[in-house]
Design an enzyme around this catalytic site. Sequence first.
Site, PDB file in Angstrom:
ATOM      1  N   ALA A  66       0.738  -1.245   0.001  1.00  0.00           N
ATOM      2  CA  ALA A  66      -0.060  -0.112   0.040  1.00  0.00           C
ATOM      3  C   ALA A  66       1.004   1.256   0.027  1.00  0.00           C
ATOM      4  CB  ALA A  66      -0.932   0.020   1.162  1.00  0.00           C
ATOM      5  N   GLY A 105       0.752  -5.243   0.728  1.00  0.00           N
ATOM      6  CA  GLY A 105      -0.132  -5.336  -0.131  1.00  0.00           C
ATOM      7  C   GLY A 105       0.179  -5.749  -1.745  1.00  0.00           C
ATOM      8  N   GLU A 108      -0.354  -9.181  -1.222  1.00  0.00           N
ATOM      9  CA  GLU A 108      -1.825  -9.729  -1.032  1.00  0.00           C
ATOM     10  C   GLU A 108      -2.353  -9.516  -2.358  1.00  0.00           C
ATOM     11  OE1 GLU A 108      -2.375  -6.373   1.897  1.00  0.00           O
ATOM     12  OE2 GLU A 108      -3.432  -7.851   3.252  1.00  0.00           O
ATOM     13  N   GLU A 128       3.468  -5.828   7.496  1.00  0.00           N
ATOM     14  CA  GLU A 128       2.605  -4.541   8.014  1.00  0.00           C
ATOM     15  C   GLU A 128       2.743  -4.256   9.499  1.00  0.00           C
ATOM     16  OE1 GLU A 128       2.166  -6.536   5.651  1.00  0.00           O
ATOM     17  OE2 GLU A 128       0.637  -5.694   4.270  1.00  0.00           O
TER      18      GLU A 128
HETATM   19  C1  3H9 Z   1       0.454  -2.230   3.200  1.00  0.00           C
HETATM   20  O1  3H9 Z   1       0.939  -2.773   2.367  1.00  0.00           O
HETATM   21  C2  3H9 Z   1      -0.867  -2.248   4.200  1.00  0.00           C
HETATM   22  C3  3H9 Z   1      -1.733  -3.416   3.411  1.00  0.00           C
HETATM   23  O2  3H9 Z   1      -1.882  -4.508   4.001  1.00  0.00           O
HETATM   24  C4  3H9 Z   1      -3.230  -2.669   3.356  1.00  0.00           C
HETATM   25  C5  3H9 Z   1      -3.695  -2.666   4.637  1.00  0.00           C
HETATM   26  C6  3H9 Z   1      -5.354  -2.163   4.454  1.00  0.00           C
HETATM   27  N1  3H9 Z   1       4.717   3.585   0.108  1.00  0.00           N
HETATM   28  O3  3H9 Z   1      13.308   1.724   0.659  1.00  0.00           O
HETATM   29  P1  3H9 Z   1      13.637   2.374  -0.310  1.00  0.00           P
HETATM   30  C7  3H9 Z   1       9.366   4.891  -1.004  1.00  0.00           C
HETATM   31  S1  3H9 Z   1       1.757  -1.443   4.240  1.00  0.00           S
HETATM   32  C8  3H9 Z   1       5.186   4.708  -0.237  1.00  0.00           C
HETATM   33  O4  3H9 Z   1      14.733   3.599  -0.299  1.00  0.00           O
HETATM   34  P2  3H9 Z   1      15.211   0.213  -1.244  1.00  0.00           P
HETATM   35  C9  3H9 Z   1      10.482   5.098   0.185  1.00  0.00           C
HETATM   36  O5  3H9 Z   1      10.085   6.192   0.832  1.00  0.00           O
HETATM   37  C10 3H9 Z   1       3.060  -1.526   3.172  1.00  0.00           C
HETATM   38  N2  3H9 Z   1       6.335   4.917  -0.332  1.00  0.00           N
HETATM   39  O6  3H9 Z   1      14.076   1.595  -1.606  1.00  0.00           O
HETATM   40  C11 3H9 Z   1      11.688   5.896  -0.872  1.00  0.00           C
HETATM   41  O7  3H9 Z   1      11.113   7.242  -1.144  1.00  0.00           O
HETATM   42  P3  3H9 Z   1      12.390   8.389  -1.312  1.00  0.00           P
HETATM   43  C12 3H9 Z   1       3.903  -2.606   3.503  1.00  0.00           C
HETATM   44  C13 3H9 Z   1       7.344   3.726  -0.136  1.00  0.00           C
HETATM   45  O8  3H9 Z   1      15.111  -0.362  -2.673  1.00  0.00           O
HETATM   46  C14 3H9 Z   1      11.427   4.999  -2.117  1.00  0.00           C
HETATM   47  O9  3H9 Z   1      10.228   4.625  -2.147  1.00  0.00           O
HETATM   48  N3  3H9 Z   1       5.314  -2.559   2.759  1.00  0.00           N
HETATM   49  C15 3H9 Z   1       6.885   2.626  -0.250  1.00  0.00           C
HETATM   50  O10 3H9 Z   1      16.182   0.182  -0.637  1.00  0.00           O
HETATM   51  C16 3H9 Z   1      12.490   3.910  -2.152  1.00  0.00           C
HETATM   52  O11 3H9 Z   1      12.430   3.198  -1.137  1.00  0.00           O
HETATM   53  C17 3H9 Z   1       6.307  -2.260   3.198  1.00  0.00           C
HETATM   54  O12 3H9 Z   1       6.337  -2.055   4.527  1.00  0.00           O
HETATM   55  C18 3H9 Z   1       5.462   2.369   0.289  1.00  0.00           C
HETATM   56  N4  3H9 Z   1       5.044   1.332   0.606  1.00  0.00           N
HETATM   57  O13 3H9 Z   1      13.936  -0.906  -0.755  1.00  0.00           O
HETATM   58  C19 3H9 Z   1       7.419  -2.352   2.482  1.00  0.00           C
HETATM   59  N5  3H9 Z   1       8.014   2.006  -0.044  1.00  0.00           N
HETATM   60  O14 3H9 Z   1      13.094   7.793  -2.287  1.00  0.00           O
HETATM   61  C20 3H9 Z   1       8.025  -0.708   2.505  1.00  0.00           C
HETATM   62  C21 3H9 Z   1       8.834   2.635  -0.129  1.00  0.00           C
HETATM   63  O15 3H9 Z   1      11.443   9.517  -1.430  1.00  0.00           O
HETATM   64  N6  3H9 Z   1       9.320  -0.712   1.351  1.00  0.00           N
HETATM   65  N7  3H9 Z   1       8.680   3.698  -0.577  1.00  0.00           N
HETATM   66  O16 3H9 Z   1      13.112   8.500   0.125  1.00  0.00           O
HETATM   67  C22 3H9 Z   1      10.340  -1.266   1.561  1.00  0.00           C
HETATM   68  O17 3H9 Z   1      10.642  -2.321   2.479  1.00  0.00           O
HETATM   69  C23 3H9 Z   1      11.542  -0.867   0.736  1.00  0.00           C
HETATM   70  O18 3H9 Z   1      11.214   0.454   0.281  1.00  0.00           O
HETATM   71  C24 3H9 Z   1      11.673  -1.903  -0.504  1.00  0.00           C
HETATM   72  C25 3H9 Z   1      12.734  -1.100  -1.387  1.00  0.00           C
HETATM   73  C26 3H9 Z   1      12.389  -3.137   0.150  1.00  0.00           C
HETATM   74  C27 3H9 Z   1      10.343  -2.114  -1.206  1.00  0.00           C
END
Ligand code: 3H9
Length: 703
Positions: A66, A105, A108, A128
């Site tokens: 998400a 998500g 999901e 999450e």
């Molecule tokens: C969810 O899914 C809820 C659902 O179950 C629904 C419930 C109803 N959204 O980490 P990076 C941005 S909750 C918005 O440096 P990497 C991040 O801020 C979600 N932005 O890259 C950064 O921005 P900036 C569950 C996001 O290659 C840029 O993308 N998911 C999101 O080192 C690059 O990110 C998670 O918790 C997001 N979801 O790592 C996973 N994710 O460049 C969260 C990232 O401006 N994400 N951004 O600073 C991660 O773990 C890592 O970003 C990922 C890539 C491994 C994907």
Amino acid sequence: MSLINNAVSTETRGDVGLLLIDSPPVNALSHAVREGLVQGAAALNDDPAVKVIVLACRGRTFCAGADITEFGKPKREPSLQAAIAALEASGKPIVAALHGAALGGGLEVALGCHFRVAVPSARMGLPEITLGIFPGAGGTQRLPRIIGPEKALELIMAGRQISAREALALGVIDEVIEGEPIDAGLAFAARVIAEGRSATAVRDRTDRIDATRADPSAFDGLAEKLTRGRSLELAPAAVVASVRRSFTTPIDEALAADTAANAELMAGSQSRALRYLFFAEREAAKVAGLPAVVVARDVKHAAVIGAGTMGGGIAMSFAAAGVPVKLIDATDEALQRGIERIRGNYETSVKRGSLAAEAMAQRLALISGATDRSTAAGSDIVIEAVFEDEALKREIFAELERVCAPGTILASNTSALDVDAIASVLERPEDFVGMHFFAPANVMKLLEVVCAAKSGPEAIMTAMAVGRRIGKVPVVSGNCDGFIGNRMVAKRSAQVELLLQKGVAPQAVDGALKAFGFPMGPLAINDMSGLDVGWSIRKRRGTPFPIADAICERGWLGQKTGQGYYKYAPDDRTPQPNPEVEQLIREISAQLGVEPREISQAEMVERMLFPLINEGARILEEGIAQRASDIDLVWINGYGWPRWTGGPMFYADEVGLPHIVKRLEDFAGDTPGNASLKPAALLADLAARGSTFAEWQKTAQAA
Ligand code: 3H9
């Protein structure tokens, strides 16, 4: 190619329809993506030429879940649940082709598809819980239906990512296919068509939940084990309740309950704090004031000077990241002792099952030893970790500068000395930087990257980059006594001593902070580290603590002497009340003329935490920390501050700065002469304006 909107498009390749998300940087499920998925799936269902649909993503990753930036904002339809329901209800089977990360998500969505394939490097998980919510778009209902409720509970509670191989073994995906993700999806789709494979929607499967429904005792036992010690956090219990619904409640009812429960968590302060930390960690990597393009130097080899506990822990961190590291100590005896300590640590991990025997062998093979400092030549970074003796450190750095090529990063792990004084012996001070690790250095995540006045941009950025590479959370700090963390901790220590003087027992002091969420109280930590550490610092600073000093004078130095603030049975680290110390406290309080009184847990927490927040404000005023959120990361990753309260500066904003100012003034009133309780100018100003540290940070960043 047909564009559905700016984030989603469709294509046809023969009888396969491609549904493609292209929403950089991480294909998060924003409103445009959700809408595009629903409309794209409908368009491909309407296309008579299409028999099977492949859902794939452009760019470096499948989908990070998400869009976290949308949380807390008004909801826009279709919800993620609704978008996934539309995919699952597709009349034509959908194959999700995963690469990079399929998280939250993102996974999901894949679980709403009829088949899942992944390239070998793909990772997936439901993280999450680390954001204070649970996978409420069906993850807690669908994952149990394909891998069983117990395994699903374990994965969701840990927020753990798994590899494509592990996912295949568990049954999360149908196949691992080499190559480009779209090609992998197309190849699998061709087989689905050729073999006329039927697709069962995950929601309709019951084969993996029937056993738990008949006998939930294993699930109950696991739930009890996984929530133990986590009663202050809201998300773990919500995860358990939701996964339990997968085998007790019809799926549509369960999904509706999930929506309500997750909305409540998302609106709460714990999830707000955890989301804040997610962005804070990414923000901390940016160092203000450096030239626009600074390239961190490539670190292929590292050296550590000093094979003590700290040096050994640092070497272990490099080895864990696959970086060859040389451990250097003056004598062969010290070196062997250091290497044996490392081996012992690894052996304990292998015995506990947290490290494979092969991994231990690989890591040990990456650690070499030497007794001659000149052998550090050839390393890209040399980290000095000898005891806190400024003259010795200067001598070491002067020699390192002679033997190492210009450009080699020379770093000191000092926790207490002035980095400018150490760097003053150098002809190339631009190569020098402080790297303050926290004990045990192989475990603790915090790394303070301490900038000396002449540290160069490349040295700073290399320390930050290498820190992240070895699994740390690096935070930039300016040079001052104690840097960010220990400077703030000193303010708490002073209040702990005052609470003891007011007649509060050590276990009550520690109990108050444990009830707040710290894993250990400050006095039990002091006993563990050895009370002589703080004693010698107080002597150096000329700031005596009557009770703490009296305990040390009796030779009670903590766990290593069998007693400190607490008593310890032989071979048992459990702190037990220490009647001798309680008697000593009464005597010293009487000598000091302090009237003992009952102090509530809430007041103890305020007395211990508000002065350190006040010091945090001073640290911001002076520019020692770049951001309030950096201070929060220091406390979360180095001092056990409970993550779900966001760290001291976030917590201060939640409590309200005017209340903090008022309480500091109250405490100053009953602690005459304690200048550090005077509200910092920044704190007083923000409180008077009804502002917050968060707003201050936003304004500072915009400037
Ligand atoms: C969810 O899914 C809820 C659902 O179950 C629904 C419930 C109803 N959204 O980490 P990076 C941005 S909750 C918005 O440096 P990497 C991040 O801020 C979600 N932005 O890259 C950064 O921005 P900036 C569950 C996001 O290659 C840029 O993308 N998911 C999101 O080192 C690059 O990110 C998670 O918790 C997001 N979801 O790592 C996973 N994710 O460049 C969260 C990232 O401006 N994400 N951004 O600073 C991660 O773990 C890592 O970003 C990922 C890539 C491994 C994907």
